[in-house]
Each structure stands twice: as structure tokens, then as C-alpha cells.
Design a protein around this motif. Structure first.
Motif, mmCIF file in Angstrom:
data_model
loop_
_atom_site.group_PDB
_atom_site.id
_atom_site.type_symbol
_atom_site.label_atom_id
_atom_site.label_comp_id
_atom_site.label_asym_id
_atom_site.label_seq_id
_atom_site.Cartn_x
_atom_site.Cartn_y
_atom_site.Cartn_z
ATOM 1 N N LYS A 20 40.145 47.543 54.086
ATOM 2 C CA LYS A 20 39.400 46.528 54.415
ATOM 3 C C LYS A 20 38.654 46.065 54.867
ATOM 4 O O LYS A 20 37.111 46.805 55.529
ATOM 5 C CB LYS A 20 40.109 46.885 55.797
ATOM 6 C CG LYS A 20 41.564 47.738 55.980
ATOM 7 C CD LYS A 20 41.831 47.949 57.636
ATOM 8 C CE LYS A 20 43.368 48.858 57.441
ATOM 9 N NZ LYS A 20 44.001 49.309 58.975
ATOM 10 N N LEU A 22 36.344 42.619 56.758
ATOM 11 C CA LEU A 22 36.427 41.792 57.577
ATOM 12 C C LEU A 22 34.951 40.824 57.597
ATOM 13 O O LEU A 22 33.928 41.503 56.842
ATOM 14 C CB LEU A 22 36.246 42.209 59.032
ATOM 15 C CG LEU A 22 35.669 41.081 60.630
ATOM 16 C CD1 LEU A 22 37.036 40.885 60.842
ATOM 17 C CD2 LEU A 22 34.910 41.935 61.396
ATOM 18 N N TYR A 50 40.040 39.855 56.668
ATOM 19 C CA TYR A 50 40.211 39.724 57.478
ATOM 20 C C TYR A 50 38.877 38.887 57.396
ATOM 21 O O TYR A 50 38.388 39.010 56.622
ATOM 22 C CB TYR A 50 40.208 40.910 58.941
ATOM 23 C CG TYR A 50 41.642 41.307 59.247
ATOM 24 C CD1 TYR A 50 42.625 41.196 59.228
ATOM 25 C CD2 TYR A 50 41.045 43.261 58.522
ATOM 26 C CE1 TYR A 50 44.074 42.586 58.827
ATOM 27 C CE2 TYR A 50 42.088 44.734 57.736
ATOM 28 C CZ TYR A 50 43.557 43.661 58.550
ATOM 29 O OH TYR A 50 44.265 44.397 58.216
ATOM 30 N N CYS A 74 41.575 29.791 56.575
ATOM 31 C CA CYS A 74 41.838 31.074 56.780
ATOM 32 C C CYS A 74 43.930 30.952 56.480
ATOM 33 O O CYS A 74 44.478 31.740 55.798
ATOM 34 C CB CYS A 74 41.974 32.193 57.874
ATOM 35 S SG CYS A 74 40.106 32.487 57.692
ATOM 36 N N PRO A 80 44.294 36.324 58.369
ATOM 37 C CA PRO A 80 44.582 36.694 59.591
ATOM 38 C C PRO A 80 42.804 36.897 59.935
ATOM 39 O O PRO A 80 42.197 37.146 59.789
ATOM 40 C CB PRO A 80 44.556 38.286 59.511
ATOM 41 C CG PRO A 80 45.669 39.113 58.965
ATOM 42 C CD PRO A 80 44.837 37.826 57.340
ATOM 43 N N TYR A 82 40.290 36.442 63.150
ATOM 44 C CA TYR A 82 40.086 36.750 64.413
ATOM 45 C C TYR A 82 39.332 36.061 65.436
ATOM 46 O O TYR A 82 38.038 35.381 64.602
ATOM 47 C CB TYR A 82 39.830 38.211 65.002
ATOM 48 C CG TYR A 82 40.674 39.472 64.452
ATOM 49 C CD1 TYR A 82 41.335 39.913 65.124
ATOM 50 C CD2 TYR A 82 40.996 39.123 63.310
ATOM 51 C CE1 TYR A 82 42.752 40.847 65.202
ATOM 52 C CE2 TYR A 82 42.625 40.142 62.663
ATOM 53 C CZ TYR A 82 42.874 40.785 63.365
ATOM 54 O OH TYR A 82 43.620 41.853 63.556
ATOM 55 N N LEU A 118 40.233 47.433 62.984
ATOM 56 C CA LEU A 118 40.668 47.097 62.553
ATOM 57 C C LEU A 118 40.946 48.931 61.588
ATOM 58 O O LEU A 118 41.554 48.548 60.288
ATOM 59 C CB LEU A 118 40.541 45.985 61.698
ATOM 60 C CG LEU A 118 40.758 44.717 62.480
ATOM 61 C CD1 LEU A 118 40.388 43.781 60.775
ATOM 62 C CD2 LEU A 118 42.117 44.615 61.843
#
Length: 122
Positions: A20, A22, A50, A74, A80, A82, A118
Motif C-alpha cells: 500500500k 500513500l 492512496y 484523485c 482515495p 486523505y 492504512l
């Protein structure tokens, strides 16, 4: 740019399938290119992508436009996002540190918090 990123990731293997990731997105050219690159490579490389945007509230309407731009980018890519914000100039004055240091600290705290939630790499 794509070849440079591929070369860096080959020389310094930081990502593996299943990771994952970010991405810290300011709305500037570099982070926009990064967002575009990894959104295109995510499936091929087996990554979940993300994005995170931190609004430092330093440039008034321009800061708000950057946040809106990142949000649209995005949404368009299905990534997604944040978001968080803080009046870092006030924080800097209160803590008697530079605005740059307060901005960096706030941004890093936010990114680390989201990455922990996450279980993602930044």
C-alpha cells in the motif's frame, strides 16, 4: 520521468506487489506527475495507491485551490484521498519555531498517522 522512476525503483527496491502506497500530494507539478505515474502503474505493479494532502493555510485562496485541484485529480483517478489542514503560521508563533519547521512537522505527523492507519508506505 517514467524511466527515471523505474531505474530508481530497480536500484533501490522499495516497493513490492501487495504494498500500500500513500502519496503526499501538494498539487504542484512534481506531486501531480507522481500521482499520475503511480495511478497508471498501480495495477501492473500490484500496488494499492492512496493520496494525502495537507493544507498549511499559508497562501489563502491559493492553498484552497491546491486542495481542490488534488481532490479533483484523485476523484478522476479513483484514488482515495486523505486531507487535513492547520494554521501553521499560528503554530509556529506559538511554538517559537520557523513557519517552515511548523509546516514540515504538521505535514509529517499527518502523513505518518494516515500511513499507520492504512499500513502503507509513504
Amino acid at each position: 520521468m517514467e524511466q527515471s522512476i523505474k531505474r530508481i525503483l530497480k536500484d533501490y527496491p522499495m516497493l513490492t506487489a501487495g504494498d500500500k502506497l500513500l502519496l503526499a500530494c501538494s498539487g504542484g507539478a512534481d506531486s501531480s506527475a507522481m500521482l499520475d505515474f503511480f495511478s497508471k502503474k498501480a495495477q501492473e505493479w500490484g500496488l494499492t495507491v492512496y493520496a494525502a494532502h495537507f493544507n498549511h493555510k499559508l497562501r489563502g485562496a491559493e492553498s484552497e485551490r491546491d486542495e481542490e485541484f488534488v481532490t479533483r485529480q484523485c476523484e478522476w483517478r479513483g484514488i482515495p484521498l486523505y486531507k487535513s489542514s492547520r494554521e501553521v503560521a499560528e503554530t509556529a508563533a506559538r511554538q517559537k519555531i520557523s513557519v517552515e519547521m511548523a509546516a514540515r512537522q504538521a505535514r509529517y505527523e499527518f502523513l505518518e498517522e494516515i500511513a499507520d492507519q492504512l499500513e502503507a508506505k509513504i
